[in-house]
Scaffold this motif. Structure first.
Motif, PDB file in Angstrom:
ATOM      1  N   UNK A   1       0.823  -1.211   0.000  1.00 36.29           N
ATOM      2  CA  UNK A   1       0.000   0.000   0.000  1.00 36.29           C
ATOM      3  C   UNK A   1       0.857   1.260   0.000  1.00 36.29           C
ATOM      4  N   UNK A   2       1.851   1.291   0.872  1.00 36.60           N
ATOM      5  CA  UNK A   2       2.660   2.505   0.989  1.00 36.60           C
ATOM      6  C   UNK A   2       3.622   2.667  -0.187  1.00 36.60           C
ATOM      7  N   UNK A   3       4.124   1.568  -0.713  1.00 37.46           N
ATOM      8  CA  UNK A   3       4.975   1.676  -1.894  1.00 37.46           C
ATOM      9  C   UNK A   3       4.185   2.214  -3.083  1.00 37.46           C
ATOM     10  N   UNK A   4       2.939   1.791  -3.218  1.00 36.80           N
ATOM     11  CA  UNK A   4       2.101   2.328  -4.292  1.00 36.80           C
ATOM     12  C   UNK A   4       1.902   3.829  -4.104  1.00 36.80           C
ATOM     13  N   UNK A   5       1.635   4.254  -2.900  1.00 37.53           N
ATOM     14  CA  UNK A   5       1.424   5.676  -2.644  1.00 37.53           C
ATOM     15  C   UNK A   5       2.650   6.499  -3.028  1.00 37.53           C
ATOM     16  N   UNK A   6       3.839   5.918  -2.840  1.00 36.51           N
ATOM     17  CA  UNK A   6       5.070   6.634  -3.154  1.00 36.51           C
ATOM     18  C   UNK A   6       5.438   6.578  -4.631  1.00 36.51           C
ATOM     19  N   UNK A   7       5.117   5.475  -5.306  1.00 30.57           N
ATOM     20  CA  UNK A   7       5.672   5.213  -6.633  1.00 30.57           C
ATOM     21  C   UNK A   7       4.644   5.147  -7.752  1.00 30.57           C
ATOM     22  N   UNK A   8       3.383   5.298  -7.465  1.00 33.85           N
ATOM     23  CA  UNK A   8       2.341   5.165  -8.494  1.00 33.85           C
ATOM     24  C   UNK A   8       2.612   6.148  -9.642  1.00 33.85           C
ATOM     25  N   UNK A   9       2.651   5.665 -10.894  1.00 29.05           N
ATOM     26  CA  UNK A   9       2.838   6.575 -12.027  1.00 29.05           C
ATOM     27  C   UNK A   9       1.712   7.594 -12.107  1.00 29.05           C
ATOM     28  N   UNK A  10       2.056   8.818 -12.451  1.00 31.34           N
ATOM     29  CA  UNK A  10       1.062   9.896 -12.492  1.00 31.34           C
ATOM     30  C   UNK A  10       0.222   9.816 -13.751  1.00 31.34           C
ATOM     31  N   UNK A  11       0.845   9.544 -14.874  1.00 32.21           N
ATOM     32  CA  UNK A  11       0.154   9.565 -16.166  1.00 32.21           C
ATOM     33  C   UNK A  11      -0.513   8.209 -16.405  1.00 32.21           C
ATOM     34  N   UNK A  12      -1.827   8.203 -16.401  1.00 29.00           N
ATOM     35  CA  UNK A  12      -2.560   6.947 -16.584  1.00 29.00           C
ATOM     36  C   UNK A  12      -2.371   6.370 -17.978  1.00 29.00           C
ATOM     37  N   UNK A  13      -2.136   7.203 -18.972  1.00 31.53           N
ATOM     38  CA  UNK A  13      -2.040   6.719 -20.346  1.00 31.53           C
ATOM     39  C   UNK A  13      -0.716   6.034 -20.646  1.00 31.53           C
ATOM     40  N   UNK A  14       0.327   6.374 -19.882  1.00 32.31           N
ATOM     41  CA  UNK A  14       1.643   5.794 -20.158  1.00 32.31           C
ATOM     42  C   UNK A  14       2.178   4.991 -18.983  1.00 32.31           C
ATOM     43  N   UNK A  15       1.312   4.627 -18.051  1.00 37.05           N
ATOM     44  CA  UNK A  15       1.756   3.908 -16.856  1.00 37.05           C
ATOM     45  C   UNK A  15       2.310   2.542 -17.244  1.00 37.05           C
ATOM     46  N   UNK A  16       3.510   2.184 -16.776  1.00 38.02           N
ATOM     47  CA  UNK A  16       4.089   0.871 -17.081  1.00 38.02           C
ATOM     48  C   UNK A  16       3.459  -0.208 -16.216  1.00 38.02           C
ATOM     49  N   UNK A  17       3.629  -1.473 -16.586  1.00 41.00           N
ATOM     50  CA  UNK A  17       3.071  -2.564 -15.769  1.00 41.00           C
ATOM     51  C   UNK A  17       3.794  -2.747 -14.441  1.00 41.00           C
ATOM     52  N   UNK A  18       5.005  -2.185 -14.312  1.00 42.80           N
ATOM     53  CA  UNK A  18       5.764  -2.301 -13.066  1.00 42.80           C
ATOM     54  C   UNK A  18       6.736  -1.139 -12.979  1.00 42.80           C
ATOM     55  N   UNK A  19       7.099  -0.751 -11.750  1.00 49.58           N
ATOM     56  CA  UNK A  19       8.071   0.318 -11.530  1.00 49.58           C
ATOM     57  C   UNK A  19       9.147  -0.181 -10.584  1.00 49.58           C
ATOM     58  N   UNK A  20      10.370   0.341 -10.759  1.00 46.04           N
ATOM     59  CA  UNK A  20      11.487  -0.036  -9.909  1.00 46.04           C
ATOM     60  C   UNK A  20      11.321   0.574  -8.522  1.00 46.04           C
ATOM     61  N   UNK A  21      11.568  -0.222  -7.503  1.00 42.69           N
ATOM     62  CA  UNK A  21      11.476   0.256  -6.125  1.00 42.69           C
ATOM     63  C   UNK A  21      12.880   0.608  -5.641  1.00 42.69           C
ATOM     64  N   UNK A  22      13.129   1.842  -5.250  1.00 41.57           N
ATOM     65  CA  UNK A  22      14.425   2.152  -4.645  1.00 41.57           C
ATOM     66  C   UNK A  22      14.656   1.270  -3.422  1.00 41.57           C
ATOM     67  N   UNK A  23      15.831   0.671  -3.354  1.00 46.77           N
ATOM     68  CA  UNK A  23      16.089  -0.294  -2.298  1.00 46.77           C
ATOM     69  C   UNK A  23      15.911   0.313  -0.911  1.00 46.77           C
ATOM     70  N   UNK A  24      16.397   1.536  -0.733  1.00 49.81           N
ATOM     71  CA  UNK A  24      16.274   2.172   0.576  1.00 49.81           C
ATOM     72  C   UNK A  24      14.826   2.458   0.936  1.00 49.81           C
ATOM     73  N   UNK A  25      13.979   2.635  -0.081  1.00 50.56           N
ATOM     74  CA  UNK A  25      12.564   2.896   0.198  1.00 50.56           C
ATOM     75  C   UNK A  25      11.896   1.678   0.832  1.00 50.56           C
ATOM     76  N   UNK A  26      12.297   0.478   0.412  1.00 51.30           N
ATOM     77  CA  UNK A  26      11.738  -0.732   1.026  1.00 51.30           C
ATOM     78  C   UNK A  26      12.062  -0.759   2.509  1.00 51.30           C
TER      79      UNK A  26
END
Length: 471
Positions: free
Chosen positions: A361-386
């Protein structure tokens, strides 16, 4: 989610199709005894004739040798190939909002956050098992061309068929002395229809013996038997041929659960592999057995089929297993309205499930792509963020929610196991030494407009750093 060519099925054994009857894929002639030529109707979907003891012992020895020589991942895959005894796995929680327009991304679609968050569950929460609801009746209209209504006994038969099918998907080995032995008469009553539907839809083989039913599933990576390593699998193979053979506690516990009669043990050791299948059946197997099917994970022919036939395929599973579908821009997930047709529970009770859901839930809040039309199927998680996010949720909920003290004292193990659970549920995936957050994780986060500010906890990275990496 990790894919493997064997998801399409093991190659056919030389000299045969692996089917006891040429009239339909996967339909096996019941032979509960060597002289089964006169077997009655209830026996016509049993396993192939009992292998002689010597053949079972030889097969067990050969299989045990292959297990012992394999690494853990290969041993899991070999176990899924040989036994096909894993349960189906599906995400829990369904959004209450209406189904969005076609092409909507999981990143920006309806969420199940308010019904699944651990914050809304008491500490003693346990999922309640219940019979799946029957599929809603379709309106038939009142004109002179309307179809006649099905008699009550037909509806009852359909419910019984679905109940038996769901049980076999969850528990592919059902034995008379096992925990679900009371369901054997129901499976036997619907054996012909079950065998036909499983063979046609999934290319699975149903065998039925005097004291067991077995749904032989196709191999999928990562779907071995829990608690067993290569040595444990080797011991299991030997114990199936010789119940008196020494075996570790994990194997004994599994055999106590299975309670395999002799004919099932022989079937597990000597049954031929399932025949290879095409892209349509390969996609159906992934839909039926895995939490999420992303288009980017599929081979080109499989991707083309799912893009073209997703509504039709999901309707088949709604009719047969009572599953509902989320069709999104990135792929398809089948959900169980009864929240029970899964071998792993997410959302679910316990430290690991609650922490993993909050982490996603919190990773999505931090990393969710803004543009709905170009959102990728996955995004890289910064290791320190985990690490920072896990530290935040441990501070916020660890003590008050009564989380496991071992995890609270060992955040490295906590991180490893929480990410592993998200991986097994299709919400995250390893990428070398890094991790990817996959779009379906957003179904467990608040809608994009209502999320809290990035980097709000004391362990979190500054917002500017997170934004820079997510770009």
């Amino acid at each position: 989610m990790e894919r493997h060519e064997t998801a399409a099925g093991a190659p056919t054994a030389a000299g045969g199709t692996g089917m006891g009857r040429t009239a339909g894929a996967g339909l096996s002639v019941v032979a509960a005894r060597p002289d089964a030529a006169g077997a009655g109707p209830a026996e016509r979907f049993a396993a192939t004739a009992l292998a002689p003891a010597a053949a079972s012992v030889a097969a067990a020895a050969a299989l045990a040798e292959r297990f012992a020589a394999a690494d853990p991942a290969a041993a899991d895959l070999l176990a899924a190939t040989a036994f096909g005894a894993y349960g189906a796995r599906h995400l829990g929680g369904a959004p209450r909002q209406a189904e969005p327009a076609p092409g909507t991304s999981w990143w920006h679609g309806p969420t199940a956050h308010h019904t699944t968050s651990p914050l809304f569950r008491p500490l003693g929460y346990r999922r309640i098992r219940r019979e799946p609801a029957a599929a809603p009746a379709r309106p038939t209209g009142g004109g002179r061309h309307r179809k006649p209504e099905r008699p009550a006994d037909d509806r009852s038969a359909g419910t019984g068929l679905r109940t038996a099918a769901r049980l076999l998907m969850a528990r592919p080995l059902v034995t008379a002395d096992g925990p679900h032995g009371a369901a054997l008469p129901l499976i036997r009553r619907h054996a012909e229809d079950l065998a036909e539907r499983f063979a046609t839809l999934l290319g699975y083989r149903l065998t039925l013996g005097p004291a067991h039913a077995r749904l032989h599933k196709a191999p999928l990576p990562g779907r071995g038997l829990p608690g067993l390593d290569p040595a444990g699998y080797a011991a299991l193979a030997r114990a199936l041929a010789d119940p008196a053979a020494p075996a570790p506690a994990a194997v004994r516990a599994l055999l106590d659960d299975w309670r395999p009669p002799a004919e099932l043990a022989a079937d597990l050791l000597t049954a031929p592999p399932l025949p290879a299948v095409g892209p349509e059946v390969a996609v159906r197997r992934l839909l039926a057995e895995t939490p999420v099917v992303l288009l980017d994970d599929l081979a080109p022919a499989e991707r083309a089929h799912l893009l073209d036939a997703a509504p039709a395929e999901t309707e088949r599973f709604a009719d047969f297993l009572g599953l509902t579908a989320e069709i999104r821009a990135e792929g398809v997930a089948l959900l169980d309205p009864a929240d029970e047709l899964t071998d792993l529970a997410l959302p679910g009770p316990g430290t690991l499930a609650q922490a993993a859901l909050l982490l996603a839930e919190r990773l999505v809040e931090d990393l969710r792509p803004v543009d709905a039309d170009t959102a990728p199927p996955a995004v890289l998680i910064p290791d320190a963020l985990i690490d920072g996010t896990l530290g935040d949720i441990t501070d916020d909920y660890g003590m008050s929610a009564g989380w496991d003290a071992g995890y609270l004292a060992d955040l490295a193990a906590f991180r490893r196991d929480a990410l592993d659970l998200l991986h097994r549920m299709g919400l995250a995936a390893p990428a070398g030494r890094n991790w990817l957050l996959r779009a379906p994780a957003a179904r467990y986060a608040p809608p994009a407009a209502t999320g809290p500010a990035v980097g709000s906890g004391r362990h979190s990275r500054p917002a500017a750093a997170v934004a820079a990496v997510s770009r």
